[in-house]
Design a protein around this motif. Structure first.
Motif, PDB file in Angstrom:
ATOM      1  N   GLY A 174       0.804  -1.216   0.000  1.00 41.13           N
ATOM      2  CA  GLY A 174       0.000   0.000   0.000  1.00 41.13           C
ATOM      3  C   GLY A 174       0.832   1.259   0.000  1.00 41.13           C
ATOM      4  O   GLY A 174       2.057   1.235  -0.071  1.00 41.13           O
ATOM      5  N   ALA A 175       0.112   2.351   0.043  1.00 38.44           N
ATOM      6  CA  ALA A 175       0.762   3.656   0.072  1.00 38.44           C
ATOM      7  C   ALA A 175      -0.138   4.576   0.876  1.00 38.44           C
ATOM      8  O   ALA A 175      -1.359   4.531   0.729  1.00 38.44           O
ATOM      9  N   ARG A 176       0.458   5.367   1.725  1.00 41.05           N
ATOM     10  CA  ARG A 176      -0.354   6.359   2.434  1.00 41.05           C
ATOM     11  C   ARG A 176       0.010   7.734   1.914  1.00 41.05           C
ATOM     12  O   ARG A 176       1.044   7.907   1.263  1.00 41.05           O
ATOM     13  N   THR A 177      -0.850   8.664   2.198  1.00 37.97           N
ATOM     14  CA  THR A 177      -0.544  10.039   1.809  1.00 37.97           C
ATOM     15  C   THR A 177       0.824  10.377   2.389  1.00 37.97           C
ATOM     16  O   THR A 177       1.074  10.138   3.577  1.00 37.97           O
ATOM     17  N   VAL A 178       1.692  10.875   1.571  1.00 36.90           N
ATOM     18  CA  VAL A 178       3.063  11.098   2.036  1.00 36.90           C
ATOM     19  C   VAL A 178       3.073  12.200   3.098  1.00 36.90           C
ATOM     20  O   VAL A 178       2.635  13.321   2.831  1.00 36.90           O
ATOM     21  N   PRO A 179       3.551  11.865   4.298  1.00 37.21           N
ATOM     22  CA  PRO A 179       3.568  12.885   5.345  1.00 37.21           C
ATOM     23  C   PRO A 179       4.659  13.928   5.063  1.00 37.21           C
ATOM     24  O   PRO A 179       5.608  13.668   4.327  1.00 37.21           O
ATOM     25  N   GLY A 180       4.516  15.092   5.677  1.00 37.84           N
ATOM     26  CA  GLY A 180       5.536  16.133   5.512  1.00 37.84           C
ATOM     27  C   GLY A 180       6.820  15.773   6.235  1.00 37.84           C
ATOM     28  O   GLY A 180       7.907  16.165   5.822  1.00 37.84           O
ATOM     29  N   GLY A 181       6.678  15.024   7.318  1.00 38.91           N
ATOM     30  CA  GLY A 181       7.865  14.690   8.116  1.00 38.91           C
ATOM     31  C   GLY A 181       7.518  13.638   9.149  1.00 38.91           C
ATOM     32  O   GLY A 181       6.437  13.029   9.086  1.00 38.91           O
ATOM     33  N   LEU A 182       8.442  13.428  10.070  1.00 39.12           N
ATOM     34  CA  LEU A 182       8.285  12.374  11.068  1.00 39.12           C
ATOM     35  C   LEU A 182       8.296  12.997  12.456  1.00 39.12           C
ATOM     36  O   LEU A 182       9.198  13.769  12.795  1.00 39.12           O
ATOM     37  N   ASP A 183       7.296  12.659  13.258  1.00 38.67           N
ATOM     38  CA  ASP A 183       7.246  13.124  14.650  1.00 38.67           C
ATOM     39  C   ASP A 183       7.727  11.966  15.520  1.00 38.67           C
ATOM     40  O   ASP A 183       7.012  10.977  15.709  1.00 38.67           O
TER      41      ASP A 183
END
Ligand code: TNX
Length: 673
Positions: free
Chosen positions: A160-169
């Motif tokens: 799968g693929a998720r909406t690409v996040p802006g960054g990692l918390d």
């Protein structure tokens, strides 16, 4: 007196159809005044033979690649005119970066005049000269993989693929995980300063859980993807940092190429390296790199999941490490310039240039490296390659030595003398200070390229040789006195008196290192004469993998760095327009990537193959854009050889992803118009 403006053009013509080679130096006077009785000083990787015939000029002095030439007696260089001097005999130039890159003129009254130098041309070759890292583009719409990861992991089972996040918390649990989160945060803040790879949820960060979990190997990790965000698990600091790097690479790829690369929605990546020693070596002697540059390189190699930094700190051309007991080593040995004990070399000009690492700076770099899972291995290259140290501390030489021998790089009498006791006092102190600084507990003693005629004019060395191998051996060695031609070093000394003396020396130094509780590293020649114990030594095989395999068969732990493929000073192709060296051939990124160092090794021999290493020798790095071209992406190709098992390697995948890896200085190749 009016300002004098001079320029130097150099031109290489290989020997062809019976016509001899020619290396022409053309000095043009752009000013309005005559110049007479001047000397032209120049440096660059190529060096003239001591007995070079120079048409239209003569060599006054020469040390390695530093040369002072003069025109014929009484010659006047008039305004607008060009003086041409042509050498007919020298080690062939192969690439544009081989020729002179710095020059200056000394006038009869001692005034120094700078000379503008243009890159060396090869007769008949008009191809634009290359520098800057080659661009590897992801083939849009045809990417062979959907995840961006170099080196490629052991097991990838994502979907799968998720909406690409802006960054990692980052959400660490416990001290180990917090340390890894911090290390990763600092790493990306520097490598990818404005990308915001680490950012809070409020700024679009995706929660990443970081957990310490038992049962993983020393560098292994797992990343599992779920709706709530990924989880990184490992047993060690390095494992957790590597898991985060994998995640960071996936994210950067997906952000840059949202139609081709994904950030997975589910599944797991389970990863561990194939080899435990994945090294990068940097020669900081031929060219100096500031601590800031070394720090950056550490970050770049960490991003490639490499875990050893081999720091080549001393050479004929310079000594770069502060030793409290011997301040002269760096006061004198770290600086080059006209009139200094070390002249300009390898493209440095007349003004003093160079530098060294204070012990305080080293400690900071060691801490930074540890945080990134990298052990630093210091090398003090002995007994050969010691010309700068001997200039700084002349008492290191046998005072009764006469005659001259020359190293492969044309340094005279550049080897510490195995029969000269002050040498061992010196080394005991140096090794003590070095091992205090580098907690990895490995001292790399070099041992490469001792010339065949070394010590042949030293009465002390000949007496020691007689003691060790008898009068005939000593007589034969004494007969080499005055043999100044260049030698194959490693290949040439087998069975010679030089090898006997070197083995005696290496054995004593190995004992000093062992007495301080450390392991010994060495280039493959350190094994000559059985001088080092197998259980406390590792060797780097550099001549070719076959020689490495034979040492493995003899029971030595081996790191392979075959010059033909893993020496990053070698040019990317045969072309003149590519910068770099050529003695070991050439290797493009594809040749380096597809090379399998394990081919032909038996199971038992493979047990001794502990790793791979890229070697950044700096002779041709006269410009940082040359560094970027030579080092990237081949460094990543070697990183993948160390991490990824051979059956999982793929050149098309590597070539598609290589452009996402960081380079050092940001010099990219400028495409031809
Ligand atoms: C050989 S390989 C050397 C270095 C040079 C290098 C250039 C080895 C251990 N010694 O001194 O820098 O070739 O490619």
């Amino acid at each position: 007196m009016p300002a004098i403006r001079l320029s130097l053009a150099t031109q290489w013509t290989p020997a062809r159809d019976g016509a001899p080679l020619a290396y022409a130096l053309k000095l043009t006077n752009h000013s309005v005044a005559d110049i007479t009785a001047f000397r032209l000083c120049l440096t660059g990787p190529a060096s003239f033979d001591a007995d070079s015939v120079i048409e239209g000029g003569r060599i006054l002095t020469r040390l390695s690649n530093f040369t002072e030439l003069a025109p014929p007696e009484g010659f006047t260089l008039r305004p607008g005119d060009t003086w041409v001097a042509t050498a007919r005999q020298l080690y062939p130039l192969r690439h544009w970066s081989d020729g002179a890159t710095a020059a200056y003129v000394i006038l009869s009254d001692g005034t120094r005049v700078p000379v503008a130098v243009t890159p060396t041309e090869m007769t008949g070759d008009n191809a634009p000269l290359k520098k800057g890292a080659a661009r590897y583009a992801l083939p849009a719409g045809r990417s062979p993989v959907s995840l961006s990861i170099i080196p490629w992991p052991k097991s990838v089972a994502t979907s799968g693929a998720r909406t690409v996040p802006g960054g990692l918390d980052l959400r660490p649990t416990g001290a180990l995980a917090s340390g890894a989160a911090l290390a990763f945060t600092r790493l990306v803040a520097d490598l990818f300063a404005v990308e915001g790879l680490v950012r809070p949820v409020a700024e679009g960060g995706l929660p990443v859980h970081i957990v310490e979990a038992a049962g993983f190997g020393p560098e292994a990790y797992e990343v599992s993807f779920a709706a709530a965000g990924p989880t990184v698990s490992a047993t060690t600091h390095a494992g957790l940092v590597y898991g985060l790097i994998t995640l960071g690479q996936i994210l950067r790829g997906a952000k840059a190429h949202p139609f081709d690369l994904v950030f997975p929605a589910a599944g797991t990546i389970s990863d561990a390296p194939a080899l435990g020693f994945r090294g990068t070596h940097l020669d900081v002697a031929r060219q100096f790199y500031s601590s800031a540059e070394v720090a950056k390189l550490l970050k770049v190699i960490a991003w490639n999941k490499m875990n050893r930094f081999h720091w080549h700190l001393s050479e004929d051309e310079a000594w770069r490490l502060e030793i409290r007991a011997y301040p002269e080593l760096t006061e004198i040995g770290a600086w080059r310039g006209h009139g200094l004990k070390v002249p300009p070399l390898l493209g440095s000009g007349p003004e003093p240039t160079g530098g060294f690492y204070t012990q305080a700076a080293v400690r900071e770099l060691v801490t930074l490296a540890a945080d990134l899972g990298i052990a630093i291995i210091p090398e003090i290259d002995i007994p050969g390659h010691c010309w700068a140290a001997i200039q700084a501390l002349p008492w290191l030489a046998d005072p009764d030595e006469t005659g001259a021998y020359l190293s492969v790089q044309s340094f005279p009498n550049n080897c510490l003398n195995p029969a000269h006791e002050p040498v061992y006092t010196f080394l005991e102190t140096v090794i003590g200070e070095v091992l205090e600084l580098f907690p990895a507990g490995i001292f790399h003693l070099g041992a490469d390229e001792v010339p065949l005629a070394a010590w042949s004019g030293s009465p002390k060395a000949l007496a020691l040789l007689e003691e060790l191998a008898g009068p005939e051996a000593a007589r034969r060695h004494a007969a080499l006195k005055g043999v100044t031609g260049n030698h194959g070093g490693a290949d040439a000394i087998g069975g010679s008196g030089t090898a006997v003396l070197q083995a005696h020396f290496i054995r004593r130094v190995h004992e000093i290192i062992k007495s301080k509780g450390a392991k010994t590293g060495g280039w493959e020649e350190a094994a000559h004469g059985g001088a080092v114990d197998r259980d406390s030594t590792y060797l780097i095989g550099w001549r070719n993998v076959e020689a490495s395999r034979l040492l493995a068969a003899e029971g030595y732990d081996i790191v392979v760095s075959p010059g033909q493929r893993y020496y990053l000073d070698m040019a990317n192709s045969l072309s003149w327009s590519e910068p770099g060296a050529g003695w070991a051939g050439w290797s493009g990124p594809e040749e380096t990537y597809t090379f399998d160092p394990r081919a032909g090794w038996s199971e038992a021999e493979l047990q001794r193959l502990i790793g791979v290493q890229s070697c950044i020798w700096s002779e041709p790095m006269t410009d940082r854009a040359i560094f970027d071209r030579l080092v990237f992406p081949r460094l990543s190709a070697i990183a993948e050889a160390g991490w990824t098992s051979p059956d999982r390697k793929s050149w098309p995948r590597f070539a598609a992803l290589a452009g996402l890896m960081p380079i050092m200085y940001g010099n990219w190749e400028i495409p031809e118009a």
